[in-house]
Motif scaffolding. Structure first.
Motif, PDB file in Angstrom:
ATOM      1  N   LEU A 269       0.841  -1.191   0.000  1.00 52.53           N
ATOM      2  CA  LEU A 269       0.000   0.000   0.000  1.00 52.53           C
ATOM      3  C   LEU A 269       0.876   1.240   0.000  1.00 52.53           C
ATOM      4  O   LEU A 269       1.966   1.249   0.579  1.00 52.53           O
ATOM      5  N   LYS A 270       0.387   2.292  -0.629  1.00 52.44           N
ATOM      6  CA  LYS A 270       1.147   3.529  -0.729  1.00 52.44           C
ATOM      7  C   LYS A 270       0.320   4.697  -0.196  1.00 52.44           C
ATOM      8  O   LYS A 270      -0.906   4.721  -0.332  1.00 52.44           O
ATOM      9  N   SER A 271       1.019   5.619   0.387  1.00 51.68           N
ATOM     10  CA  SER A 271       0.360   6.835   0.866  1.00 51.68           C
ATOM     11  C   SER A 271      -0.271   7.566  -0.310  1.00 51.68           C
ATOM     12  O   SER A 271       0.331   7.695  -1.380  1.00 51.68           O
ATOM     13  N   GLY A 272      -1.504   8.035  -0.111  1.00 56.60           N
ATOM     14  CA  GLY A 272      -2.234   8.742  -1.167  1.00 56.60           C
ATOM     15  C   GLY A 272      -3.212   7.877  -1.932  1.00 56.60           C
ATOM     16  O   GLY A 272      -3.988   8.395  -2.740  1.00 56.60           O
ATOM     17  N   MET A 273      -3.220   6.548  -1.683  1.00 58.96           N
ATOM     18  CA  MET A 273      -4.165   5.672  -2.379  1.00 58.96           C
ATOM     19  C   MET A 273      -5.596   5.957  -1.930  1.00 58.96           C
ATOM     20  O   MET A 273      -5.848   6.252  -0.764  1.00 58.96           O
ATOM     21  N   PHE A 274      -6.528   5.840  -2.875  1.00 62.29           N
ATOM     22  CA  PHE A 274      -7.954   6.033  -2.600  1.00 62.29           C
ATOM     23  C   PHE A 274      -8.580   4.688  -2.278  1.00 62.29           C
ATOM     24  O   PHE A 274      -8.309   3.685  -2.955  1.00 62.29           O
ATOM     25  N   ALA A 275      -9.411   4.645  -1.245  1.00 62.62           N
ATOM     26  CA  ALA A 275      -9.996   3.382  -0.806  1.00 62.62           C
ATOM     27  C   ALA A 275     -11.482   3.546  -0.535  1.00 62.62           C
ATOM     28  O   ALA A 275     -11.919   4.559   0.004  1.00 62.62           O
ATOM     29  N   GLN A 276     -12.244   2.523  -0.920  1.00 58.39           N
ATOM     30  CA  GLN A 276     -13.632   2.398  -0.514  1.00 58.39           C
ATOM     31  C   GLN A 276     -13.650   1.685   0.838  1.00 58.39           C
ATOM     32  O   GLN A 276     -13.075   0.607   0.979  1.00 58.39           O
ATOM     33  N   VAL A 277     -14.295   2.282   1.819  1.00 61.83           N
ATOM     34  CA  VAL A 277     -14.243   1.786   3.193  1.00 61.83           C
ATOM     35  C   VAL A 277     -15.610   1.252   3.602  1.00 61.83           C
ATOM     36  O   VAL A 277     -16.643   1.860   3.306  1.00 61.83           O
ATOM     37  N   LYS A 278     -15.597   0.100   4.269  1.00 57.65           N
ATOM     38  CA  LYS A 278     -16.797  -0.429   4.913  1.00 57.65           C
ATOM     39  C   LYS A 278     -16.479  -0.604   6.388  1.00 57.65           C
ATOM     40  O   LYS A 278     -15.675  -1.470   6.766  1.00 57.65           O
ATOM     41  N   LEU A 279     -17.103   0.223   7.216  1.00 55.33           N
ATOM     42  CA  LEU A 279     -16.899   0.147   8.663  1.00 55.33           C
ATOM     43  C   LEU A 279     -17.862  -0.882   9.226  1.00 55.33           C
ATOM     44  O   LEU A 279     -19.078  -0.739   9.114  1.00 55.33           O
ATOM     45  N   ASN A 280     -17.322  -1.946   9.803  1.00 60.45           N
ATOM     46  CA  ASN A 280     -18.134  -3.076  10.252  1.00 60.45           C
ATOM     47  C   ASN A 280     -18.806  -2.775  11.585  1.00 60.45           C
ATOM     48  O   ASN A 280     -18.143  -2.534  12.588  1.00 60.45           O
ATOM     49  N   TYR A 281     -20.137  -2.766  11.580  1.00 66.07           N
ATOM     50  CA  TYR A 281     -20.901  -2.567  12.806  1.00 66.07           C
ATOM     51  C   TYR A 281     -21.166  -3.882  13.528  1.00 66.07           C
ATOM     52  O   TYR A 281     -21.113  -3.967  14.749  1.00 66.07           O
ATOM     53  N   ASP A 282     -21.513  -4.932  12.764  1.00 65.56           N
ATOM     54  CA  ASP A 282     -21.866  -6.203  13.391  1.00 65.56           C
ATOM     55  C   ASP A 282     -21.758  -7.303  12.344  1.00 65.56           C
ATOM     56  O   ASP A 282     -21.921  -7.058  11.145  1.00 65.56           O
ATOM     57  N   THR A 283     -21.461  -8.529  12.796  1.00 62.55           N
ATOM     58  CA  THR A 283     -21.394  -9.701  11.922  1.00 62.55           C
ATOM     59  C   THR A 283     -22.212 -10.822  12.522  1.00 62.55           C
ATOM     60  O   THR A 283     -22.051 -11.164  13.695  1.00 62.55           O
TER      61      THR A 283
END
Length: 379
Positions: A269-283
């Protein structure tokens, strides 16, 4: 005579005509009944694709985006003035803390240090002489104090000269990669005192900064898991964890800041990369999972078509968590059914169907759709 013959012929035709009409009517009815029978025998089956349900795990996530940042980074600016004599690193090189990056021409600083040392030696000798007679009260306190102050000043001047000489050698303040190198041999260092000469980043651990609406504050906690999907990688999602949560809400945007910790031991991974994030609430574990495309909204309810013995039956279902291409089924299905995933838009209840796909192959798309959940559980 001819008129009598014509009358007889006409009478015979009139007697035959009802018979002909009845024969034609009977033949017409027979044909209509035959067509009706043929229509009743034709049954059209609707071609559909089906998929089985599965038992697995699914997560409730909050989707957002983030740009990766280096946890540690340094902008190296020269403090010493002079001409750059040597540059020892280039962009992309890995450097350790304290490693020499560049050298400013040091001759002037050597001369300043030599002068400071000579001044200090002169003051030390004079102070040594004064010390011999001070105890005998042959020298006033004022003279002794002034000479002592000169000695301390000379020592400070020597230390500053040593510091200036050391700063002529530019070293790395942290370990990391050279992300940017702007200097060239022969440049004056003064031109980089407002602009960075080197940019160093440490990327073994990265940060992802996200901003969440204030209504999500109660659902976020430290060490909570998140998954990152980066456009630069087509493989598995990257795990991240909540490192810090801002204690204040931005009144202008109604959001709060959350810092995610992303491990990067292989430096992929490199600084400045764009990411789609999924913050996990529950599984949830061991729940019934259904392909999302099987759902239909009919009469203010969510429905699916279940195929059994070639007949499609409409079933109302209650769904729970939805993630990717799968949804959780809370009620309405037992988990053993096969549901229609293609061709059900205009399908009617109890309609005959023709399954055109292989049932075994349908498990693969469902497994792929759960990739994000699998990554979260592994973490």
């Amino acid at each position: 005579m001819e008129s009598i013959i014509n009358q007889k012929v006409g009478l015979r035709l009139l007697s035959i005509l009802p018979i002909l009409l009845s024969v034609s009517l009977l033949s017409g009815c027979g044909e209509a009944e035959a067509v009706a029978d043929e229509t009743k025998e034709v049954i059209i089956s609707v071609p559909v694709e089906v998929a089985p349900l599965s038992i697995g795990h699914i997560s409730s996530n909050y989707p957002t985006t983030a740009v990766l940042e280096a946890k540690e980074e340094a902008f190296v600016v020269p403090r010493a003035s002079g001409i750059i004599e040597h540059i020892y690193v280039e962009e992309g090189d890995y450097v350790e803390k304290g490693q020499i990056l560049a050298q400013i021409e040091p001759r002037r600083y050597h001369l300043n240090l030599d002068r400071a040392k000579a001044d200090l030696v002169g003051v030390e000798k004079e102070l040594a002489k004064i010390n011999k007679v001070y105890n005998k009260q042959l020298v006033s306190d004022d003279t002794y104090d002034k000479l002592t102050a000169q000695y301390e000043s000379a020592k400070a001047t020597r230390s500053l000269a040593e510091l200036d000489l050391n700063e002529a050698t530019i070293t790395a303040p942290i370990s990391g990669y050279i992300a940017e190198q702007n200097a060239k041999v022969g440049n004056l260092s003064e031109s980089f005192q407002r602009e960075r000469m080197f940019h160093i980043v440490q990327q073994k651990e990265l940060y992802g900064i996200v901003y969440l609406p204030e209504k999500e504050l109660s659902k976020v906690h430290k060490e909570q898991q998140a998954s990152l999907n980066l456009t630069a990688f087509d493989g598995d999602d990257i795990l991240a964890f909540v490192e810090r949560i801002s204690p204040v809400i931005d009144s202008k945007t109604g959001t709060f800041k959350v810092t995610l910790r992303v491990f990067n031991p292989d430096n992929l991974l490199k600084s400045g990369m764009f990411a789609q994030v999924k913050l996990n609430y529950d599984t949830k574990q061991n729940v019934i999972l259904l392909p999302r495309k099987a759902l239909l909204a009919i009469d203010d309810s969510i429905n699916v078509f279940v195929v059994k013995d070639g007949i499609a039956s409409r079933k109302a279902v209650t769904v729970g968590y939805q993630e990717g291409e799968v949804v959780e089924i809370l009620s309405g299905l037992s988990g053993n059914e096969k549901v229609v995933i293609t061709g059900h838009q205009n399908l009617r209840d109890q309609a005959p169907v023709d399954i055109v796909n292989d049932d075994v192959s349908q498990s693969e798309p469902l497994e792929l759709a759960q990739k994000t959940s699998n990554q979260l559980v592994k973490g």
